[in-house]
Motif scaffolding. Structure first.
Motif, PDB file in Angstrom:
ATOM      1  N   ALA A 149       0.835  -1.209   0.000  1.00 25.99           N
ATOM      2  CA  ALA A 149       0.000   0.000   0.000  1.00 25.99           C
ATOM      3  C   ALA A 149       0.867   1.254   0.000  1.00 25.99           C
ATOM      4  CB  ALA A 149      -0.928  -0.003   1.211  1.00 25.99           C
TER       5      ALA A 149
ATOM      6  N   LEU B 126      -3.655   4.250  -6.904  1.00 21.79           N
ATOM      7  CA  LEU B 126      -4.400   4.574  -5.686  1.00 21.79           C
ATOM      8  C   LEU B 126      -5.424   3.494  -5.384  1.00 21.79           C
ATOM      9  CD1 LEU B 126      -5.190   6.489  -3.394  1.00 21.79           C
ATOM     10  CD2 LEU B 126      -6.701   7.680  -5.016  1.00 21.79           C
ATOM     11  N   TYR B 127      -6.095   3.003  -6.413  1.00 15.46           N
ATOM     12  CA  TYR B 127      -7.065   1.929  -6.213  1.00 15.46           C
ATOM     13  C   TYR B 127      -6.386   0.734  -5.540  1.00 15.46           C
ATOM     14  CZ  TYR B 127      -9.599   4.505  -9.904  1.00 15.46           C
ATOM     15  OH  TYR B 127     -10.210   5.473 -10.659  1.00 15.46           O
TER      16      TYR B 127
ATOM     17  N   SER C 271      -3.520   0.733  -3.884  1.00 16.10           N
ATOM     18  CA  SER C 271      -3.011   1.094  -2.563  1.00 16.10           C
ATOM     19  C   SER C 271      -4.109   0.974  -1.514  1.00 16.10           C
ATOM     20  CB  SER C 271      -2.457   2.525  -2.593  1.00 16.10           C
ATOM     21  OG  SER C 271      -1.977   2.897  -1.313  1.00 16.10           O
ATOM     22  N   VAL C 272      -5.297   1.471  -1.822  1.00 13.70           N
ATOM     23  CA  VAL C 272      -6.420   1.377  -0.882  1.00 13.70           C
ATOM     24  C   VAL C 272      -6.813  -0.081  -0.670  1.00 13.70           C
ATOM     25  CG1 VAL C 272      -8.844   1.958  -0.532  1.00 13.70           C
ATOM     26  CG2 VAL C 272      -7.276   3.685  -1.429  1.00 13.70           C
ATOM     27  N   TRP C 273      -6.862  -0.843  -1.754  1.00  9.60           N
ATOM     28  CA  TRP C 273      -7.197  -2.272  -1.646  1.00  9.60           C
ATOM     29  C   TRP C 273      -6.197  -2.989  -0.744  1.00  9.60           C
ATOM     30  CZ3 TRP C 273     -11.209  -5.315  -3.459  1.00  9.60           C
ATOM     31  CH2 TRP C 273     -11.022  -6.701  -3.371  1.00  9.60           C
TER      32      TRP C 273
ATOM     33  N   LEU D 212      -4.317  -1.699   1.597  1.00  6.94           N
ATOM     34  CA  LEU D 212      -4.460  -1.247   2.979  1.00  6.94           C
ATOM     35  C   LEU D 212      -5.621  -1.967   3.666  1.00  6.94           C
ATOM     36  CD1 LEU D 212      -3.703   0.608   5.313  1.00  6.94           C
ATOM     37  CD2 LEU D 212      -5.187   2.364   4.314  1.00  6.94           C
ATOM     38  N   LEU D 213      -6.741  -2.105   2.966  1.00  7.12           N
ATOM     39  CA  LEU D 213      -7.889  -2.827   3.529  1.00  7.12           C
ATOM     40  C   LEU D 213      -7.550  -4.299   3.746  1.00  7.12           C
ATOM     41  CD1 LEU D 213     -10.790  -1.271   1.398  1.00  7.12           C
ATOM     42  CD2 LEU D 213     -10.201  -0.765   3.778  1.00  7.12           C
TER      43      LEU D 213
END
Length: 250
Positions: free
Chosen positions: A109, A156-157, A159-161, A163-164
């Protein structure tokens, strides 16, 4: 961003490793070996997919600064390094994989933001009023999209995925399924590759391979196979009764 991501692995990995009975130095040394082997594996995997180019440019095989690393190859390299390290250290390979797999998405991420600073890993063009977009300098835009200014922020998509996925693995899966060694690793493989399958079609720089005369995104094939085998492995572990010997190893 690579270095910052690696620090994240060390911090989260050593904390989690204590719950598995690992010494800090074992987690740190294994993570260091993973980092080196992961970069080598990621590069060799990319070179293999682009061999039609590299066979004529052998001097560029090691030129990672020109770009060209594949996460699938990195995971393979890291797992081989983990197996070697754990065998020599006399510790559980499956449990060490779970510790590192739970921490790895956080590093990914963070690392994806390097793509933002390099104006790379962007997706298809989007309208100027698109809610989530990234501006790409004209000299870095693909020839087929020179007239567009904004593109899908696929970095970014992902990175967020990631992180979750980290939050799910670190705070739930690895603790819930501690008695099933390698289960967390399989959830990581399944979760990451599911994200790639959702995001990859938006990218413009995906590696293409020719299959039966059709150009196919190589990461899509690799991700689909990884997802399938990871899910099968998870089902097998959930159905399998845990031998007493495994309890001692975990």
């Amino acid at each position: 961003m690579f270095a910052l991501g690696f620090v994240c692995v060390l911090v989260t990995g050593t904390r989690l490793g204590k719950k598995f009975g690992f010494k800090d130095e074992d987690v740190i040394n294994c993570a260091l070996l993973n980092f080196v082997a992961g970069v080598i594996g990621a590069r060799l995997y990319f070179v293999a997919l682009k061999w039609d180019y590299f066979c004529h440019h052998l001097d560029q095989i090691g030129a990672t600064w020109l770009g060209g690393l594949s996460i699938h190859g990195g995971v393979i390299g890291a797992m081989i390094a983990t197996a070697i390290f754990c065998r020599r250290a006399g510790i559980s390979f499956f449990s060490m994989c779970d510790v590192l797999a739970a921490a790895m998405p956080l590093a990914q991420a963070v690392g994806r933001w390097g793509n933002f600073f390099n104006s790379e890993l962007f997706g298809q063009p989007v309208p100027d009023d698109f809610p989530i977009k990234v501006f790409i300098p004209p000299q870095l835009r693909p020839d087929t999209a020179k007239s567009f200014s904004y593109f899908h922020a696929t970095f970014l998509y992902e990175s967020v995925w990631d992180l979750l996925l980290f939050l799910f693995l670190y705070f739930y899966v690895v603790r819930k399924f501690k008695d099933k060694p390698f289960f967390t690793s399989l959830v990581y493989i399944a979760g990451y590759n599911l994200g790639r399958l959702l995001i990859e079609p938006l990218r413009m720089d995906s590696i293409m391979v020719n299959i039966a005369g059709n150009a196919v995104q190589s990461p899509m094939i690799a991700s689909a196979l990884c997802l399938f085998f990871a899910v099968v492995g998870m089902v097998i572990l959930l159905m399998r009764k845990k031998p007493a010997q495994d309890k001692a190893l975990s």
